[in-house]
Design a protein around this motif. Structure first.
Motif, PDB file in Angstrom:
ATOM      1  N   PRO A 205     -30.563  27.954  22.548  1.00  0.00           N
ATOM      2  CA  PRO A 205     -29.497  28.945  22.746  1.00  0.00           C
ATOM      3  C   PRO A 205     -30.037  30.294  23.212  1.00  0.00           C
ATOM      4  O   PRO A 205     -31.182  30.655  22.933  1.00  0.00           O
ATOM      5  CB  PRO A 205     -28.885  29.075  21.345  1.00  0.00           C
TER       6      PRO A 205
ATOM      7  N   ILE B 102     -32.382  24.687  28.996  1.00  0.00           N
ATOM      8  CA  ILE B 102     -32.424  23.242  28.829  1.00  0.00           C
ATOM      9  C   ILE B 102     -33.838  22.720  29.070  1.00  0.00           C
ATOM     10  O   ILE B 102     -34.460  23.033  30.082  1.00  0.00           O
ATOM     11  CB  ILE B 102     -31.468  22.549  29.824  1.00  0.00           C
TER      12      ILE B 102
ATOM     13  N   ARG C 198     -30.247  22.479  20.122  1.00  0.00           N
ATOM     14  CA  ARG C 198     -29.380  21.323  19.897  1.00  0.00           C
ATOM     15  C   ARG C 198     -29.868  20.185  20.781  1.00  0.00           C
ATOM     16  O   ARG C 198     -30.388  20.391  21.883  1.00  0.00           O
ATOM     17  CB  ARG C 198     -27.918  21.664  20.152  1.00  0.00           C
TER      18      ARG C 198
ATOM     19  N   ASP D 119     -28.838  27.333  31.964  1.00  0.00           N
ATOM     20  CA  ASP D 119     -27.423  26.986  32.065  1.00  0.00           C
ATOM     21  C   ASP D 119     -26.635  28.252  31.741  1.00  0.00           C
ATOM     22  O   ASP D 119     -26.458  28.604  30.565  1.00  0.00           O
ATOM     23  CB  ASP D 119     -27.079  25.860  31.096  1.00  0.00           C
TER      24      ASP D 119
ATOM     25  N   ILE E 273     -29.583  17.084  23.263  1.00  0.00           N
ATOM     26  CA  ILE E 273     -28.722  16.705  24.380  1.00  0.00           C
ATOM     27  C   ILE E 273     -29.147  15.341  24.890  1.00  0.00           C
ATOM     28  O   ILE E 273     -30.275  14.888  24.656  1.00  0.00           O
ATOM     29  CB  ILE E 273     -28.764  17.751  25.514  1.00  0.00           C
TER      30      ILE E 273
ATOM     31  N   ALA F 158     -31.523  21.823  24.034  1.00  0.00           N
ATOM     32  CA  ALA F 158     -30.930  23.011  24.633  1.00  0.00           C
ATOM     33  C   ALA F 158     -31.161  24.173  23.679  1.00  0.00           C
ATOM     34  O   ALA F 158     -30.691  24.152  22.536  1.00  0.00           O
ATOM     35  CB  ALA F 158     -29.441  22.811  24.871  1.00  0.00           C
TER      36      ALA F 158
ATOM     37  N   ASP G  20     -23.435  28.997  32.159  1.00  0.00           N
ATOM     38  CA  ASP G  20     -22.129  28.809  31.527  1.00  0.00           C
ATOM     39  C   ASP G  20     -22.253  28.619  30.020  1.00  0.00           C
ATOM     40  O   ASP G  20     -21.492  29.198  29.245  1.00  0.00           O
ATOM     41  CB  ASP G  20     -21.398  27.614  32.135  1.00  0.00           C
ATOM     42  N   ALA G  21     -23.228  27.815  29.592  1.00  0.00           N
ATOM     43  CA  ALA G  21     -23.418  27.533  28.165  1.00  0.00           C
ATOM     44  C   ALA G  21     -24.329  28.554  27.491  1.00  0.00           C
ATOM     45  O   ALA G  21     -24.458  28.539  26.271  1.00  0.00           O
ATOM     46  CB  ALA G  21     -23.994  26.136  27.983  1.00  0.00           C
ATOM     47  N   GLN G  22     -24.969  29.422  28.288  1.00  0.00           N
ATOM     48  CA  GLN G  22     -25.954  30.374  27.770  1.00  0.00           C
ATOM     49  C   GLN G  22     -27.018  29.653  26.953  1.00  0.00           C
ATOM     50  O   GLN G  22     -27.243  29.916  25.773  1.00  0.00           O
ATOM     51  CB  GLN G  22     -25.277  31.482  26.957  1.00  0.00           C
ATOM     52  N   GLU G  23     -27.678  28.699  27.639  1.00  0.00           N
ATOM     53  CA  GLU G  23     -28.737  27.901  27.034  1.00  0.00           C
ATOM     54  C   GLU G  23     -29.859  27.688  28.026  1.00  0.00           C
ATOM     55  O   GLU G  23     -29.653  27.758  29.237  1.00  0.00           O
ATOM     56  CB  GLU G  23     -28.214  26.516  26.623  1.00  0.00           C
TER      57      GLU G  23
END
Length: 76
Positions: free
Chosen positions: A59, A50, A73, A43, A75, A57, A45-48
């Motif tokens: 980081p 998944i 984290r 991802d 999800i 997720a 945009d979130a710099q993760e």
């Protein structure tokens, strides 16, 4: 002058506009979720990274994925 000097400076890593280093997508081919051993989805945009199987997720900090379950984290 040695061969290293003739080559010039090494290229700097690519960065996002906010100055954070970009994640190297080629690294994704080597990484799996540490909990499930399943593939990960990037991802940007979130710099993760998944893990759908684990509902986690992971980081990416300064362009480096943090592949620790304790740092991920949850999800839905």
């Amino acid at each position: 002058m040695n061969d290293h000097d003739a080559a010039g400076p090494s290229p700097s890593p690519e960065h996002h506009p906010d100055g954070v280093p970009k994640f190297d997508r080629r690294m994704l081919e080597s990484l799996v979720c540490p909990r499930t051993q399943q593939v990960l989805i990037y991802d940007a945009d979130a710099q993760e990274l998944i893990s759908r199987a684990a509902h986690l997720a992971y980081p990416i900090r300064n362009g480096i994925p943090v592949m620790l379950v304790d740092e991920a984290r949850e999800i839905d």
